[in-house]
Design a protein around this motif. Structure first.
Motif, short mmCIF file in Angstrom:
data_model
loop_
_atom_site.label_atom_id
_atom_site.label_comp_id
_atom_site.label_asym_id
_atom_site.label_seq_id
_atom_site.Cartn_x
_atom_site.Cartn_y
_atom_site.Cartn_z
N HIS A 31 0.83 -1.20 0.00
CA HIS A 31 0.00 0.00 0.00
C HIS A 31 0.87 1.26 0.00
O HIS A 31 0.68 2.18 0.80
N GLU A 32 1.85 1.26 -0.92
CA GLU A 32 2.73 2.41 -1.09
C GLU A 32 1.94 3.63 -1.56
O GLU A 32 0.85 3.51 -2.13
N ARG A 33 2.50 4.81 -1.33
CA ARG A 33 1.84 6.05 -1.74
C ARG A 33 2.74 6.80 -2.71
O ARG A 33 3.96 6.76 -2.63
N ILE A 34 2.07 7.51 -3.65
CA ILE A 34 2.79 8.40 -4.55
C ILE A 34 2.87 9.76 -3.86
O ILE A 34 1.85 10.34 -3.48
N LEU A 35 4.08 10.26 -3.69
CA LEU A 35 4.31 11.50 -2.95
C LEU A 35 4.40 12.66 -3.94
O LEU A 35 5.40 12.81 -4.66
N ILE A 36 3.34 13.46 -3.99
CA ILE A 36 3.27 14.60 -4.90
C ILE A 36 3.76 15.85 -4.17
O ILE A 36 3.35 16.10 -3.03
#
Length: 537
Positions: free
Chosen positions: A432-437
């Motif tokens: 459940h990785e996140r894309i860091l914007i």
């Protein structure tokens, strides 16, 4: 059969629409027969056109109609009124025809110009009816509705430069206005029972809930597209709001009887069909930026080829990182991708970051092997990237399992998948990785659907769910989280089921929706139960 053969039914269905709107002035039976005839023609048109990707929002509006039928039907059974039960049941049954009406209008590819022209024709027919018969004053809401929609249609068509269609709408508006004058000019007449709320039973809590459902969902859909980039879609969305506003006016003035209900059905069905036809037609521009697609794999031989073929419609560069597949995933990927490399397995977040660092495009599409970019979504992505109006886009899922496409529950989520490459990274989470914007950048959600084949069969579902639950427990333990009692996993599992099945409308996905909600609840329970066990070691 083709969609072209289905479109041959367009003149018939538009003619029935105009006749039904104006015929209600003469007798409600004309309106009812027009609805039935349109539904039959709609079924024939859909059969000729074949299958289609049903918009999630259209299913929601359908729920508004059949939900209203159930709620008011239950209310009537609990507290019957002196009005005729048959008189109340018949219009309720007709509301169930929303689906064949809408799918039929979608099959004939109903566009905004044709919709507004049919409304204009109804205006001319209402004038003819008003000149020949005495019409109850309450029925003035029909030409008011026609004149209002016709005015909006005329303005829209004028702005599009379609002068002949716009003038036809003006003629319909003038005819509708004349009909209003003719209807309201005589002295007050006795109220016609078909225009009164009493024909639907006495107003109570359940009836109010039903009316709220019937009005609020079309309004929410109309509002969501009233600011669309496509002018024709905006015009139809506003038409949905106008129709709903006039229904609310009828409700508040105690004139929302059976005829008002059926008029709302007769108009809302083609309006919603036209809305999604125009949204689909509006996406036609080519992308003006370079896109890299990144995919991480392990034993995805069954999925990788279809995934890569779907991605090619929006990507200039395709990068695949494989973490030691024992099947022929790598060989299949090399035939379709631009870069294929084999690495170790450091976890989802780090692996996706590795793939991102190899991308050279201005934008990156991060997609999983079990996902597909549908043709409609591909057109929308390319159209948006012709002149991007955001820095990142979420792509709504269309989870497909056990032969069913799920639109609700957690399957209705929209994960972030498409973004400007510069400055973006992935978290290092095991799962459940996140894309860091970067802060300050804008994110929007696209309308098109990304098909997601989450598992092959129920056995694979159990295996995958257990894996994600355990990885989730390990990730929380790594971050110092604890669960002190088994009551917490139980409550979290129950809350997950309530959220997925009821709050997120998972029940609209039928039996598979129920099974999916139970599965999500089980995963949540297992994750926190696993965390509890880790805290005892």
């Amino acid at each position: 059969m083709t969609s072209l053969s289905a479109e041959r039914l367009r003149p018939l269905m538009l003619g029935l629409l105009a006749i039904g709107l104006a015929g209600a002035l003469i007798h409600p039976a004309i309106l009812e027969l027009a609805i039935i005839a349109m539904a039959v023609a709609g079924l024939a048109a859909r059969r000729r056109a074949g299958g289609w990707d049903i918009p999630r929002e259209l299913r929601l509006v359908h729920f508004a109609f059949w939900g209203f039928v159930i709620i008011v039907g239950v209310a009537t059974a609990i507290a019957p009124s002196p009005a005729s039960a048959a008189g109340r049941a018949w219009p309720l049954v007709l509301l169930l025809l929303f689906w064949p009406l809408t799918t039929g209008m979608s099959a004939i590819r109903l566009v905004a110009a044709d919709l507004f022209t049919a409304v204009a024709a109804a205006g001319l027919l209402t004038l003819a009816a008003s000149l020949t018969i005495t019409v109850p004053r309450e029925a003035a809401q029909i030409p008011i509705l026609i004149a209002t929609l016709g005015s909006w249609g005329a303005w829209t068509l004028f702005r599009q430069g379609r002068m002949k269609r716009a003038l036809a709408c003006v003629a319909g508006v003038l005819a509708g206005a004349a009909s209003i004058g003719l209807i309201l000019s005589p002295a007050e007449t006795a109220m016609d029972h078909v225009w009164t709320a009493a024909s639907l039973g006495e107003t109570g809590v359940l009836q109010i809930l039903g009316w709220l459902l019937l009005v609020s969902i079309p309004v929410s859909v109309g509002l969501s597209f009233a600011t669309s980039r496509h002018s024709a879609a905006r015009a139809v969305a506003v038409a949905a709001l106008i129709t709903s506003a006039l229904l609310v006016t009828a409700i508040l003035s105690k004139q929302a009887g059976t005829t008002a209900l059926l008029l709302n059905l007769l108009l809302m069905a083609p309006i919603m069909a036209s809305l999604f036809v125009e949204l689909d037609r509006g996406d036609h521009r080519a992308r003006a930026v370079r896109v890299s697609a990144t995919i991480i794999t392990r034993n995805e031989a069954d999925n990788i080829e279809d995934c890569l073929r779907s991605v090619r419609a929006v990507a200039d560069e395709i990068i695949v990182l494989d973490s030691g597949s024992t099947d022929d995933t790598v060989e299949r990927a090399r035939a379709l991708a631009d870069i294929v490399e084999i690495t170790d397995w450091p976890g989802f977040g780090i692996q996706k970051q590795r793939a991102l660092e190899k991308a050279t495009g201005d934008w990156v599409l991060s997609i999983d092997a079990d996902e597909r970019i549908t043709p409609a979504l591909a057109r929308e992505i390319n159209d948006r990237l012709s002149a991007p109006d955001a820095d990142a886009y979420k792509l709504p899922w269309a989870v497909t399992i056990y032969g069913t496409q799920l639109d609700f529950g957690r399957s209705g989520r929209a994960p972030l998948r498409l973004f400007r490459r510069e400055g973006v990274s992935f978290s290092d989470a095991l799962v459940h990785e996140r894309i860091l914007i970067p802060e300050g950048r804008t994110t929007k959600t696209l309308r098109g659907r990304m098909t997601h084949f989450t598992h092959r069969d129920f056995g694979h579902s159990l295996e995958k769910s257990a894996k994600y639950a355990w990885l989730g427990a390990l990730e929380k333990h790594r971050r110092g989280k604890k669960t002190r009692t088994m009551l917490y996993p139980t409550l979290r599992g129950l809350m997950t089921f309530i959220q997925v099945y009821f709050i997120r409308l998972g029940f609209l996905d039928g039996a598979v929706g129920y099974l999916t909600a139970v599965t999500y609840a089980q995963v949540t329970f297992n994750k926190y139960a696993g965390l509890w066990t880790l805290g005892r070691d």
